[in-house]
Design an enzyme around this catalytic site. Structure first.
Site, PDB file in Angstrom:
ATOM      1  N   PRO A  91       0.852  -1.188   0.000  1.00 27.45           N
ATOM      2  CA  PRO A  91       0.000   0.000   0.000  1.00 27.45           C
ATOM      3  C   PRO A  91       0.885   1.234   0.000  1.00 27.45           C
ATOM      4  O   PRO A  91       1.960   1.216   0.603  1.00 27.45           O
ATOM      5  CB  PRO A  91      -0.756  -0.079   1.337  1.00 27.45           C
ATOM      6  N   TYR A 110       0.756   5.847  -0.232  1.00 25.03           N
ATOM      7  CA  TYR A 110      -0.077   7.055  -0.324  1.00 25.03           C
ATOM      8  C   TYR A 110       0.795   8.281  -0.554  1.00 25.03           C
ATOM      9  O   TYR A 110       1.994   8.286  -0.235  1.00 25.03           O
ATOM     10  CB  TYR A 110      -0.942   7.224   0.925  1.00 25.03           C
ATOM     11  N   ASP A 142      -3.355   4.413  -2.264  1.00 27.95           N
ATOM     12  CA  ASP A 142      -4.475   4.903  -1.472  1.00 27.95           C
ATOM     13  C   ASP A 142      -4.913   6.218  -2.104  1.00 27.95           C
ATOM     14  O   ASP A 142      -4.516   7.296  -1.681  1.00 27.95           O
ATOM     15  CB  ASP A 142      -4.016   5.105  -0.019  1.00 27.95           C
ATOM     16  N   ARG A 195      -3.729   1.287   8.977  1.00 18.51           N
ATOM     17  CA  ARG A 195      -3.364   1.926   7.718  1.00 18.51           C
ATOM     18  C   ARG A 195      -3.112   0.870   6.637  1.00 18.51           C
ATOM     19  O   ARG A 195      -2.564  -0.180   6.923  1.00 18.51           O
ATOM     20  CB  ARG A 195      -2.120   2.782   7.912  1.00 18.51           C
ATOM     21  N   ASP A 203       5.092  -2.927   3.489  1.00 15.42           N
ATOM     22  CA  ASP A 203       4.835  -1.492   3.570  1.00 15.42           C
ATOM     23  C   ASP A 203       5.961  -0.736   2.881  1.00 15.42           C
ATOM     24  O   ASP A 203       7.093  -1.219   2.807  1.00 15.42           O
ATOM     25  CB  ASP A 203       4.725  -1.051   5.032  1.00 15.42           C
ATOM     26  N   ASP A 204       5.647   0.487   2.432  1.00 15.19           N
ATOM     27  CA  ASP A 204       6.630   1.187   1.596  1.00 15.19           C
ATOM     28  C   ASP A 204       7.787   1.795   2.386  1.00 15.19           C
ATOM     29  O   ASP A 204       8.774   2.231   1.791  1.00 15.19           O
ATOM     30  CB  ASP A 204       5.962   2.239   0.691  1.00 15.19           C
ATOM     31  N   ASP A 205       7.689   1.818   3.718  1.00 11.35           N
ATOM     32  CA  ASP A 205       8.719   2.509   4.492  1.00 11.35           C
ATOM     33  C   ASP A 205       9.642   1.573   5.275  1.00 11.35           C
ATOM     34  O   ASP A 205      10.574   2.030   5.923  1.00 11.35           O
ATOM     35  CB  ASP A 205       8.073   3.524   5.451  1.00 11.35           C
ATOM     36  N   GLU A 222      -3.292  -8.149  11.776  1.00 11.91           N
ATOM     37  CA  GLU A 222      -2.589  -9.324  11.258  1.00 11.91           C
ATOM     38  C   GLU A 222      -3.348 -10.596  11.642  1.00 11.91           C
ATOM     39  O   GLU A 222      -3.527 -11.505  10.822  1.00 11.91           O
ATOM     40  CB  GLU A 222      -1.159  -9.375  11.798  1.00 11.91           C
TER      41      GLU A 222
HETATM   42  N1  UDP Z   1      -0.668   3.901   3.995  1.00 11.85           N
HETATM   43  C1  UDP Z   1      -1.709   4.161   3.127  1.00 11.85           C
HETATM   44  N2  UDP Z   1      -2.588   5.179   3.434  1.00 11.85           N
HETATM   45  C2  UDP Z   1      -2.482   5.940   4.564  1.00 11.85           C
HETATM   46  C3  UDP Z   1      -1.416   5.654   5.461  1.00 11.85           C
HETATM   47  C4  UDP Z   1      -0.540   4.615   5.154  1.00 11.85           C
HETATM   48  O1  UDP Z   1      -1.822   3.515   2.094  1.00 11.85           O
HETATM   49  O2  UDP Z   1      -3.326   6.842   4.777  1.00 11.85           O
HETATM   50  C5  UDP Z   1       0.292   2.825   3.675  1.00 11.85           C
HETATM   51  C6  UDP Z   1       1.755   3.229   3.829  1.00 11.85           C
HETATM   52  O3  UDP Z   1       2.268   3.767   2.625  1.00 11.85           O
HETATM   53  C7  UDP Z   1       2.420   1.921   4.229  1.00 11.85           C
HETATM   54  C8  UDP Z   1       1.317   1.169   4.976  1.00 11.85           C
HETATM   55  O4  UDP Z   1       0.076   1.767   4.579  1.00 11.85           O
HETATM   56  O5  UDP Z   1       2.804   1.161   3.096  1.00 11.85           O
HETATM   57  C9  UDP Z   1       1.461   1.279   6.490  1.00 11.85           C
HETATM   58  O6  UDP Z   1       1.443   2.647   6.862  1.00 11.85           O
HETATM   59  P1  UDP Z   1       2.519   3.275   7.839  1.00 11.85           P
HETATM   60  O7  UDP Z   1       3.876   2.900   7.384  1.00 11.85           O
HETATM   61  O8  UDP Z   1       2.223   4.728   8.001  1.00 11.85           O
HETATM   62  O9  UDP Z   1       2.143   2.507   9.181  1.00 11.85           O
HETATM   63  P2  UDP Z   1       3.016   2.189  10.457  1.00 11.85           P
HETATM   64  O10 UDP Z   1       4.461   2.140  10.075  1.00 11.85           O
HETATM   65  O11 UDP Z   1       2.728   3.298  11.383  1.00 11.85           O
HETATM   66  O12 UDP Z   1       2.493   0.884  10.920  1.00 11.85           O
HETATM   67 MN    MN Z   2       5.467   2.043   8.403  1.00  7.50          MN
END
Ligand code: UDP
Ligand code: MN
Length: 254
Positions: free
Chosen positions: A10, A12, A41, A84, A117-119, A204
């Site tokens: 996902p 955004y 998103d 998210r 996730d992308d981060d 999960e």
């Molecule tokens: N993401 C999304 N829409 C949002 C917020 C997050 O698609 O409004 C995506 C985000 O790019 C990532 C994944 O959902 O790939 C998880 O989000 P995030 O990394 O912010 O979550 P955390 O690290 O806090 O669990």
């Molecule tokens: Mn994250």
């Protein structure tokens, strides 16, 4: 042939999006037989992501699915308030099931599904670990849950409990980055998806609950003793000076 790894991501729009996707795509370039399913998103596919994917050199599918307004995390909300990426991961699963059904031949069920996730930060080794997944494989995740790492605890080759700092009684107290599922299992359970209404920390579990039991989990990464993926988070860049220039009509437009 090696089983294909279908990675569902996902993503955004925000200032760091292009940087995150650049880093991720360049990791994936080092992984053979990987099919990247990117789900924006957004109410439409954006030019930024479209262009990045075209130039990426990867095998990919580009999808989009906006988060429903009442589920969307607002700027002012703390990040834990709402789950998210839920609708986006489910859209990735929907596409995969439909696409696989349409593929002719006997090997359309061979593969592994991973939610990336992308981060986060992924070592190349984690992909080779997950490639042999029969049902659901698991491993530690670094820098998550207020701990150096969370991990399944393995005794006699089986997962017997989870090392986590928070609600260990959850059915599967694991981060999204800590497991992969065989495509066969995903296809055999067409209803399995992520429940955005699940209580905090149970996302999960909402997906895995109907798919496996704890004693069926396949421990990877040297009996879950190695951290090969990290739940890194990118700091939101400050735009104080940019905004000051913008006010003078001197800001950069991208
Ligand atoms: N993401 C999304 N829409 C949002 C917020 C997050 O698609 O409004 C995506 C985000 O790019 C990532 C994944 O959902 O790939 C998880 O989000 P995030 O990394 O912010 O979550 P955390 O690290 O806090 O669990
Ligand atoms: Mn994250």
């Amino acid at each position: 042939a090696k089983p294909t790894i279908f990675v569902i991501t996902p993503t955004y729009a925000r200032l760091v999006q292009k940087a995150e996707l650049t880093r991720l795509s360049q990791t994936f370039l080092h992984v053979p037989q990987l099919h990247w399913i990117v789900v924006e998103d957004s109410p439409h596919k954006t030019p930024l992501v479209t262009d990045l994917l075209v130039k990426s050199g990867l095998t990919y599918t580009h999808l989009h699915m906006p988060t429903a307004k009442d589920r969307k995390l607002q700027e002012s909300d703390p990040s834990w308030l709402k789950p998210r990426g839920v609708e986006q991961r489910n859209e990735g699963l929907r596409w995969l099931r439909e696409d696989r059904r349409a593929q002719p031949g006997g090997d359309n069920q061979q593969g592994v599904v991973y939610f990336a996730d992308d981060d986060n930060t992924y070592s190349l080794q984690i992909f080779e670990e997950m490639r042999s997944t029969q049902r659901v494989s698991v491993w530690p995740v670094g820098l998550v849950g207020g701990m150096k790492y969370e991990r399944p605890v393995v005794e006699g080759g089986k997962v017997v409990r989870f090392h986590t700092g928070w609600r260990p009684s959850r059915p599967f107290p694991m981060d999204m980055a800590g497991f992969a599922v065989s495509l066969k299992l995903v296809l055999a359970n067409p209803e399995a998806c992520f429940d955005g209404d699940a209580p905090m920390g149970f996302l999960e579990s909402s997906f895995l609950q109907g798919l496996v039991t704890m004693d069926e989990l396949e421990p990877k990464a040297d009996s879950c003793s190695k951290v090969l993926v990290w739940h890194t988070r990118t700091e939101k860049p400050k735009m104080k000076r940019e905004e000051a220039l913008q006010a003078q009509g001197l800001g950069s437009d991208r």
